[in-house]
Design an enzyme around this catalytic site. Sequence first.
Site, PDB file in Angstrom:
ATOM      1  N   CYS A 108       0.841  -1.208   0.000  1.00 47.93           N
ATOM      2  CA  CYS A 108       0.000   0.000   0.000  1.00 47.93           C
ATOM      3  C   CYS A 108       0.872   1.253   0.000  1.00 47.93           C
ATOM      4  O   CYS A 108       1.679   1.457   0.903  1.00 47.93           O
ATOM      5  CB  CYS A 108      -0.915   0.012   1.214  1.00 47.93           C
ATOM      6  SG  CYS A 108      -2.005   1.463   1.251  1.00 47.93           S
ATOM      7  N   HIS A 175       3.356  -6.550  -7.276  1.00 48.03           N
ATOM      8  CA  HIS A 175       2.795  -5.432  -8.037  1.00 48.03           C
ATOM      9  C   HIS A 175       3.974  -4.752  -8.723  1.00 48.03           C
ATOM     10  O   HIS A 175       4.865  -4.229  -8.054  1.00 48.03           O
ATOM     11  CB  HIS A 175       2.074  -4.461  -7.085  1.00 48.03           C
ATOM     12  CG  HIS A 175       1.327  -3.379  -7.796  1.00 48.03           C
ATOM     13  ND1 HIS A 175       0.268  -2.712  -7.232  1.00 48.03           N
ATOM     14  CD2 HIS A 175       1.467  -2.848  -9.038  1.00 48.03           C
ATOM     15  CE1 HIS A 175      -0.201  -1.817  -8.094  1.00 48.03           C
ATOM     16  NE2 HIS A 175       0.514  -1.883  -9.192  1.00 48.03           N
ATOM     17  N   ASN A 208       0.617  -8.468 -10.589  1.00 45.20           N
ATOM     18  CA  ASN A 208      -0.384  -7.427 -10.432  1.00 45.20           C
ATOM     19  C   ASN A 208       0.088  -6.179 -11.184  1.00 45.20           C
ATOM     20  O   ASN A 208       1.226  -5.753 -11.021  1.00 45.20           O
ATOM     21  CB  ASN A 208      -0.576  -7.130  -8.938  1.00 45.20           C
ATOM     22  CG  ASN A 208      -1.669  -6.111  -8.651  1.00 45.20           C
ATOM     23  OD1 ASN A 208      -1.620  -5.427  -7.648  1.00 45.20           O
ATOM     24  ND2 ASN A 208      -2.669  -6.019  -9.517  1.00 45.20           N
ATOM     25  N   GLY A 209      -0.812  -5.623 -12.018  1.00 44.65           N
ATOM     26  CA  GLY A 209      -0.460  -4.407 -12.751  1.00 44.65           C
ATOM     27  C   GLY A 209      -0.656  -4.556 -14.251  1.00 44.65           C
ATOM     28  O   GLY A 209      -0.280  -5.570 -14.842  1.00 44.65           O
ATOM     29  N   ASN A 210      -1.280  -3.555 -14.882  1.00 47.24           N
ATOM     30  CA  ASN A 210      -1.535  -3.509 -16.333  1.00 47.24           C
ATOM     31  C   ASN A 210      -2.607  -4.484 -16.788  1.00 47.24           C
ATOM     32  O   ASN A 210      -2.627  -4.876 -17.953  1.00 47.24           O
ATOM     33  CB  ASN A 210      -0.260  -3.780 -17.149  1.00 47.24           C
ATOM     34  CG  ASN A 210       0.874  -2.837 -16.833  1.00 47.24           C
ATOM     35  OD1 ASN A 210       0.668  -1.800 -16.208  1.00 47.24           O
ATOM     36  ND2 ASN A 210       2.075  -3.194 -17.268  1.00 47.24           N
TER      37      ASN A 210
END
Length: 461
Positions: A108, A175, A208-210
């Site tokens: 986070c 991520h 994680n991502g895109n």
Amino acid sequence: MTKPCGFEFWRSTLKGARYVVAPMVDQSELAWRLLSRRHGAELCYTPMLHAQVFVRDANYRRENLYNELNQDDRPLITQFCANDPEVFIQAALLAQDYCDAIDLNLGCPQMIAKRGHYGVFLQDEWDLLEKMIKLADEKLSVPITCKIRVFPEIEKTVKYAKMLEKAGCQLLTVHGRTKDQKGALTGIASWKHIKAVREAVNIPVFANGNIQHLSDVQRCMEETGVQGVMSAEGNLHNPALFEGCSPPVWEMAEEYLEVVEKHPPCSLSYVRAHIFKLWHHTLQIHQDLREELAKAKNVAGVAEVNRQLKQRCQKEMAKDESEWTQTLLPFPHWICQPYVRPPQGSKKFSVSVKRALEDGDGSNDSLSKNKQKKKVRNPNKNFCPELKPKYIKCEQCGNPKGNKCVFNLCRGCCKRKAFKEVADCPGHGLRFKTKALKQCNSDTGGGLTNGTVSTAVHDPL
């Protein structure tokens, strides 16, 4: 019975999950998880829970985990944010019987995480993280997993991942963005970092991502070699993403509201936020209904706004395609599709650049919406900086001083000074000397009027 580890855990407990719904604060609640599972999600995470509050507050435990038990909501991983090994273990022990694994949030990047010193702001404290993961691996009956962000350097990211694996992490979600890639500066996630981590560790890795379409999921798995792919924003805008389809928004919205009704209670703020996300593109056009949605007092009110949006979109669909509202979207605005942030440097790009100061005339056109509302309530209010009254500062702290203060101080400083010196300040309504004199008079039968005043009074602070 020994708990499953690594790939055995992924294959048996998580059933080889490839399509994963991310942990999202106030967004991955039970109703949304059940909707996502109906449309292809194979594994879900709870919203991020605060370990310290989870330990301290029984109501928080019930509302965020215990009351959300559902046989159709498995496998499920509970995520915590924490920075204290003992508190983290206490929270995990209270949660482990209600999920299939415990996840430590190390990704986070928000300001609240910085203030609370958790999430990605722990990524440089390797000794602390190693201790937390080791303790969890030893004490818990379910596996411990981690969700991280990458460092700018691939080598450091790989070293970080290997440290977590060695400490006892059984599954790693990576991520592919750094700590600073957030909000308008989100940018593109680095699959190169994710691939390097996957090749370096011997535990399952989720990317994680895109991820905006199912084709992105497949391409990501091919390019990185990961076991699964996690989606957050893509899932919020299109819960059918993992099915590879883009249905009309109202279909997803109606189905979600139906699930909410079947599985109460669900916070109205969660429901409203989901409908805002689903109808994001359409609400840019129908601003009046955006206002109505914001004012909805219950789920029925949200459902009514959804009905009106559906009705307007269907009327537009009935027209010739040339008469549809023109947008730059790949599909008509009433179709579930991802929100793509404008690239930095484009005309639509709105980084955290603050709006220019309002013109001195204070005209409504130059005021923010909030100030326009204040203007309606008080037409004589003026927002021109030059016309605002100038306050004389307190001599001690710099806050505005009381206009009638005998000490030329603000109320707080005046109160401390008047108490210490047993003095009065009519400007702030402080009567320490007067009260002390009355007390002395009563104690001496009225014989003391102007003598020395005792300072044995209670501290007002």
